[in-house]
Design a protein around this motif. Structure first.
Motif, short mmCIF file in Angstrom:
data_model
loop_
_atom_site.label_atom_id
_atom_site.label_comp_id
_atom_site.label_asym_id
_atom_site.label_seq_id
_atom_site.Cartn_x
_atom_site.Cartn_y
_atom_site.Cartn_z
N ALA A 16 -1.05 0.45 2.88
CA ALA A 16 -0.95 -0.89 2.47
C ALA A 16 -2.40 -1.53 2.34
O ALA A 16 -2.82 -2.20 1.42
CB ALA A 16 -0.22 -1.60 3.47
N GLU A 34 -4.39 -2.56 -1.10
CA GLU A 34 -4.98 -4.11 -1.26
C GLU A 34 -6.50 -3.80 -1.72
O GLU A 34 -6.72 -4.52 -2.69
CB GLU A 34 -5.00 -4.67 0.24
CG GLU A 34 -5.65 -6.02 0.45
CD GLU A 34 -5.51 -6.58 1.50
OE1 GLU A 34 -6.65 -7.46 1.73
OE2 GLU A 34 -4.57 -6.32 2.31
N ALA A 88 4.61 5.29 -0.81
CA ALA A 88 4.70 3.96 -0.71
C ALA A 88 6.03 3.35 -0.17
O ALA A 88 6.10 2.38 0.79
CB ALA A 88 4.40 3.00 -2.33
N GLU A 101 6.39 1.51 3.49
CA GLU A 101 7.09 0.32 3.21
C GLU A 101 6.04 -0.76 2.49
O GLU A 101 5.78 -2.02 2.84
CB GLU A 101 7.64 -0.43 4.60
CG GLU A 101 8.69 0.36 5.32
CD GLU A 101 9.07 -0.01 6.66
OE1 GLU A 101 8.54 -1.08 7.13
OE2 GLU A 101 10.04 0.55 7.25
N CYS A 102 5.53 -0.34 1.50
CA CYS A 102 4.38 -1.17 0.58
C CYS A 102 4.69 -0.77 -0.74
O CYS A 102 3.82 -0.85 -1.54
CB CYS A 102 3.07 -0.86 1.18
SG CYS A 102 2.54 0.73 0.72
N ALA A 118 3.14 -3.40 -3.12
CA ALA A 118 1.68 -3.40 -3.24
C ALA A 118 1.37 -2.36 -4.27
O ALA A 118 0.59 -2.51 -5.16
CB ALA A 118 1.17 -3.18 -1.78
#
Length: 145
Positions: free
Chosen positions: A6, A10, A81, A85-86, A89
């Motif tokens: 995550a 970002e 991902a 759990e992203c 994103a």
């Protein structure tokens, strides 16, 4: 301690936003009636730096993806991902990357149109005079006086 996916996504989002910002500036510069060549060179250098940063981040992410046993490519990235759990994103990175690609293609087409227009003008001037005044690089040829 390794960075979470995550957090890495970002960082990739930030890098792509930076690249998109440079591409937007380039688009605006190309839309000007008189293009500033120095400004375009500066923007190109900034784009290259942003792209290198993005390529480094992608190499790190895809390398980690493979080391963790996920398959290569988009399917493996999506599975990673999902497990981290992203997914949102990851989808945002994909959307930003598509935007950057679209802008880059459009800017390339705009630049190509400008160059073709300039070539037509040079060709016309050369035909009117009866011999080449300008070479392919746009510089005045010797003896064309």
């Amino acid at each position: 301690m390794p960075m979470s996916l995550a957090k890495h996504l970002e960082l990739q989002q930030q890098a792509i936003v930076e690249l998109v910002d440079w591409l937007e500036l380039e688009r605006r510069a190309l839309a000007q009636a008189k293009v500033d060549g120095e400004k375009l060179q500066e923007l190109t250098a900034c784009k290259q730096a942003a792209l290198q940063k993005l390529e480094q981040l992608e190499a790190i992410r895809s390398g980690a993806q493979l080391r963790l046993g996920y398959g290569a490519g988009r399917q493996g990235a999506l599975k990673a991902a999902q497990d981290a759990e992203c997914v949102a994103a990851w989808q945002e990175v994909q959307a930003l990357a598509r935007r950057a690609r679209e802008l880059n293609v459009a800017n390339g087409e705009a630049l190509g149109l400008r160059m073709a227009g300039n070539q037509r003008i040079v060709g016309f001037l050369n035909s009117v005079v009866g011999h080449a005044l300008y070479g392919p690089d746009g510089r005045r040829l010797r003896g064309g006086d």
